[in-house]
Design a protein around this motif. Structure first.
Motif, PDB file in Angstrom:
ATOM      1  N   PHE A 133      -4.376 -11.604  -1.809  1.00  0.00           N
ATOM      2  CA  PHE A 133      -3.419 -11.311  -2.883  1.00  0.00           C
ATOM      3  C   PHE A 133      -2.924  -9.866  -2.757  1.00  0.00           C
ATOM      4  N   GLU A 134      -3.878  -8.950  -2.572  1.00  0.00           N
ATOM      5  CA  GLU A 134      -3.512  -7.535  -2.424  1.00  0.00           C
ATOM      6  C   GLU A 134      -2.599  -7.328  -1.210  1.00  0.00           C
ATOM      7  N   ASP A 135      -2.883  -8.061  -0.131  1.00  0.00           N
ATOM      8  CA  ASP A 135      -2.076  -7.898   1.085  1.00  0.00           C
ATOM      9  C   ASP A 135      -0.614  -8.236   0.832  1.00  0.00           C
ATOM     10  N   ILE A 136      -0.371  -9.313   0.072  1.00  0.00           N
ATOM     11  CA  ILE A 136       1.021  -9.685  -0.200  1.00  0.00           C
ATOM     12  C   ILE A 136       1.677  -8.642  -1.086  1.00  0.00           C
ATOM     13  N   VAL A 137       0.936  -8.243  -2.135  1.00  0.00           N
ATOM     14  CA  VAL A 137       1.489  -7.230  -3.035  1.00  0.00           C
ATOM     15  C   VAL A 137       1.857  -5.987  -2.230  1.00  0.00           C
ATOM     16  N   ILE A 138       0.955  -5.585  -1.332  1.00  0.00           N
ATOM     17  CA  ILE A 138       1.173  -4.329  -0.621  1.00  0.00           C
ATOM     18  C   ILE A 138       2.312  -4.465   0.386  1.00  0.00           C
ATOM     19  N   ALA A 139       2.525  -5.670   0.922  1.00  0.00           N
ATOM     20  CA  ALA A 139       3.641  -5.867   1.860  1.00  0.00           C
ATOM     21  C   ALA A 139       4.964  -5.636   1.137  1.00  0.00           C
ATOM     22  N   VAL A 140       5.096  -6.250  -0.040  1.00  0.00           N
ATOM     23  CA  VAL A 140       6.321  -6.080  -0.824  1.00  0.00           C
ATOM     24  C   VAL A 140       6.446  -4.627  -1.280  1.00  0.00           C
ATOM     25  N   TYR A 141       5.312  -4.085  -1.753  1.00  0.00           N
ATOM     26  CA  TYR A 141       5.276  -2.707  -2.254  1.00  0.00           C
ATOM     27  C   TYR A 141       5.701  -1.717  -1.174  1.00  0.00           C
ATOM     28  N   LEU A 142       5.119  -1.878   0.024  1.00  0.00           N
ATOM     29  CA  LEU A 142       5.454  -0.964   1.124  1.00  0.00           C
ATOM     30  C   LEU A 142       6.935  -1.064   1.478  1.00  0.00           C
ATOM     31  N   ALA A 143       7.469  -2.293   1.469  1.00  0.00           N
ATOM     32  CA  ALA A 143       8.875  -2.472   1.796  1.00  0.00           C
ATOM     33  C   ALA A 143       9.737  -1.643   0.852  1.00  0.00           C
ATOM     34  N   ILE A 144       9.351  -1.626  -0.424  1.00  0.00           N
ATOM     35  CA  ILE A 144      10.160  -0.916  -1.409  1.00  0.00           C
ATOM     36  C   ILE A 144       9.915   0.591  -1.371  1.00  0.00           C
ATOM     37  N   VAL A 145       8.627   0.999  -1.449  1.00  0.00           N
ATOM     38  CA  VAL A 145       8.385   2.451  -1.542  1.00  0.00           C
ATOM     39  C   VAL A 145       8.744   3.165  -0.238  1.00  0.00           C
ATOM     40  N   ALA A 146       8.550   2.479   0.913  1.00  0.00           N
ATOM     41  CA  ALA A 146       8.903   3.144   2.169  1.00  0.00           C
ATOM     42  C   ALA A 146      10.402   3.380   2.208  1.00  0.00           C
ATOM     43  N   ALA A 147      11.158   2.393   1.735  1.00  0.00           N
ATOM     44  CA  ALA A 147      12.610   2.559   1.697  1.00  0.00           C
ATOM     45  C   ALA A 147      12.989   3.685   0.745  1.00  0.00           C
ATOM     46  N   LEU A 148      12.327   3.725  -0.414  1.00  0.00           N
ATOM     47  CA  LEU A 148      12.617   4.782  -1.399  1.00  0.00           C
ATOM     48  C   LEU A 148      12.269   6.148  -0.836  1.00  0.00           C
ATOM     49  N   ALA A 149      11.082   6.233  -0.197  1.00  0.00           N
ATOM     50  CA  ALA A 149      10.604   7.535   0.257  1.00  0.00           C
ATOM     51  C   ALA A 149      11.378   8.004   1.481  1.00  0.00           C
TER      52      ALA A 149
END
Lengths: 158, 407
Positions: free
Chosen positions: B158-174
């Motif tokens: 579950f955490e892995d999926i959350v983090i995949a989506v999360y990374l996609a967004i925050v990496a783009a933001l950062a």
């Protein structure tokens, strides 16, 4: 009988099987081929590891459990529960030195150490032939002795 | 730098990693903190000047990048949607509770005066447990054969999926240029990121036959080279487009995981991943300056205590959501404490994006504390379980007759 199969992410596959009373056998197949076998004595207990096997060992154990295990063995390496001794079949042909002699006359047991434990004559098998038994051409002697003794015996029967 | 110098640097790095790994194994610890400490000691900011043997060489950057790609590639490879679907109710209840842990990081970020984006990154650092440490400990302790393993690994997926989506967004933001939420550049970056991720997800779930054919070779050497080539191209290409290479690698891993080659990847590529991952942790240490880390000691410890307690509570409740007994739920709680590789991937993003240097230092210090605390807690779980049972028994007594709570 139910086998429970679960994918274990990052590890491999887990199989569980109810075995006796409340106990359960747990087999874990790692992606890297390692196999762990656990036993859980009841649902509340912790699993205790029984074996840690390589892929080859696991296959071997599996075939034993399945009743399919056998191994073809070459006669050079034949080991029977007789110590060094093994059983040999010696053909007596017409010009053999022992053809026509009784066992006691040929005295092969004293000279070579080999015992004749049976004789096959045509369809007939004579177990434990006594010393007065007369060997004839065409007989097959079933003999017991170690490698050296057997070689000596075979030479003297030529 | 001359070639000889570069080669010697590589030798020093590998020797340091080998020594660190040996010490950690002797102490029954995860190797991750040992690698980081090795990097801190030998790095350009090391505490002993004569030990500053390794500059930030290009080869380290390269292996570090490959480390992230292969780490996430393997997570994707093991990503098992069936695990989620089978017990979706329990997974989503436990996983939803687990998500609350991110709030601790978010709150700390604002307390420390970080921007919204920086606080969001800290939330990720605090939220994401270490699949590497936890899975390894599960196997070593033999818990892997027990019912708690299912809920622990379910939570990790579950955490892995959350983090995949999360990374996609925050990496783009950062990395999207503006470094702040709401800027046009950032929005475009998030858009591009989501499109690329969607395409990769499509590949993962529909493109299996293509991947199957690309990797179809009898030679292990060819197989290894093809996987590394595809993973590096996809990861590098994603990064070029401003998308997290980690996320791209995750979906590529999921695509390969659906093929018949999954087991072979394990056999052929695991050692490669371990090498690059070790260098990744070492490089995180290299980039860490003790002089920024030391003043953060109090916040690091405070964050560790609060977030550790948070994971214990949500892990316990997650175990109960799976219908586990109190003792086994306590184990789930203990197991979820360790943080590691992902928190450092997030820290690496913070460095790349030139965010507040305190953020990455905080993340590194936090991972050092939590990876050790996690392994110690798991090895001492019998005591924790006793404590939990006694504490919960006291609570139920105080509340009067307990409900039918025991399983």
């Amino acid at each position: 009988m139910t086998v429970y199969e679960t994918d274990v992410p990052g590890v491999g596959k887990k199989f569980e099987l109810d075995v006796e009373d409340d106990a359960r056998a747990v087999v874990l197949l790692h992606h890297d081929g390692r196999v762990e076998v656990f036993r859980r004595s009841n649902p509340d207990a912790d699993s205790e590891k029984v074996f840690d096997l390589t892929r080859g060992e696991a296959n071997r154990l599996g075939s034993i459990l399945e009743g399919a295990y056998f191994e073809a063995v070459s006669t050079d390496e034949l080991q029977v529960p007789l110590g060094d001794a093994f059983i040999e079949w010696v053909d007596i042909d017409e010009d053999s030195q022992v053809a026509g002699q009784t066992l006691v006359e040929s005295d092969l047991r004293n000279v070579t150490g080999v015992s004749v434990i049976a004789v096959q004559r045509g369809e007939e098998t004579i177990p434990n032939p006594d010393p007065e038994f007369q060997v004839e051409a065409g007989d097959i002697l079933v003999t017991l002795g170690n490698r050296e003794q057997q070689a000596d015996f075979a030479a003297r029967c030529r | 730098m001359a070639a000889a110098g570069l080669l010697l640097d590589a030798g020093v790095v590998l020797a340091a990693v080998a020594v660190g790994g040996a010490i950690a194994t002797r102490l029954d610890q995860s190797v991750i903190p040992a690698y980081i400490v090795g990097g801190v000691l030998l790095g350009p900011n090391g505490p002993v000047p004569s030990l500053r043997l390794v500059g930030s060489a290009e080869f380290i950057d390269l292996l570090q990048g490959l480390g992230v790609i292969l780490l996430l590639f393997f997570i994707g490879l093991h990503f098992s949607p069936s695990t989620l679907v089978e017990r979706r109710e329990a997974v989503f209840r436990a996983g939803g509770l687990d998500l609350l842990n991110g709030l601790v990081g978010l709150a700390f970020g604002f307390l420390l005066g970080f921007t919204a984006l920086e606080s969001l990154l800290l939330a990720g650092v605090v939220y994401i447990s270490s699949s590497a440490i936890i899975t390894k400990s599960l196997i070593e302790l033999g818990w892997i054969a027990d019912p708690e393993a299912e809920s622990i690994l379910g939570l990790l997926v579950f955490e892995d999926i959350v983090i995949a989506v999360y990374l996609a967004i925050v990496a783009a933001l950062a990395l999207g240029g503006t470094g702040g939420v709401g800027g046009g550049g950032a929005l475009t970056a998030v858009g591009v990121s989501l499109v690329v991720v969607a395409l990769l997800a499509l590949l993962a779930f529909r493109g299996t036959p293509v991947v199957e054919r690309v990797l179809d070779t009898r030679s292990d050497e060819q197989f290894l080279v093809r996987i590394l080539a595809v993973a590096t191209l996809v990861g590098g290409g994603a990064l070029y487009l401003g998308v997290s290479e980690a996320v791209a690698a995750f979906f590529l891993g999921a695509a390969v995981g659906g093929t018949t080659h999954a087991d072979r990847v394990e056999r052929v590529i695991t050692s490669e991943r371990d090498l690059y991952a070790a260098v990744f942790f070492f490089a995180i240490g290299l980039a860490t300056d003790l002089s920024t880390l030391l003043p953060l000691l109090v916040p690091v410890l405070a964050l560790a205590v609060v977030s550790g307690a948070g994971k214990l509570v949500t892990g316990y409740l997650g175990g109960r959501a799976y219908g586990l007994s109190e003792r086994r739920s306590a184990r789930v709680a203990v197991a979820m404490v360790a943080r590691g590789e992902f928190s450092l991937v997030i820290a690496a993003i913070a460095v790349q994006a030139n965010l507040d240097p305190r953020l990455s230092a905080l993340a590194v210090g936090y991972v050092l504390v939590m990876s050790v605390a996690g392994t110690v807690l798991m090895s001492q779980s019998a005591r924790v379980e006793d404590l939990a049972e006694r504490f919960l028994a006291g609570r139920t007594l105080a509340e009067g007759p307990a409900g039918p709570e025991t399983s």
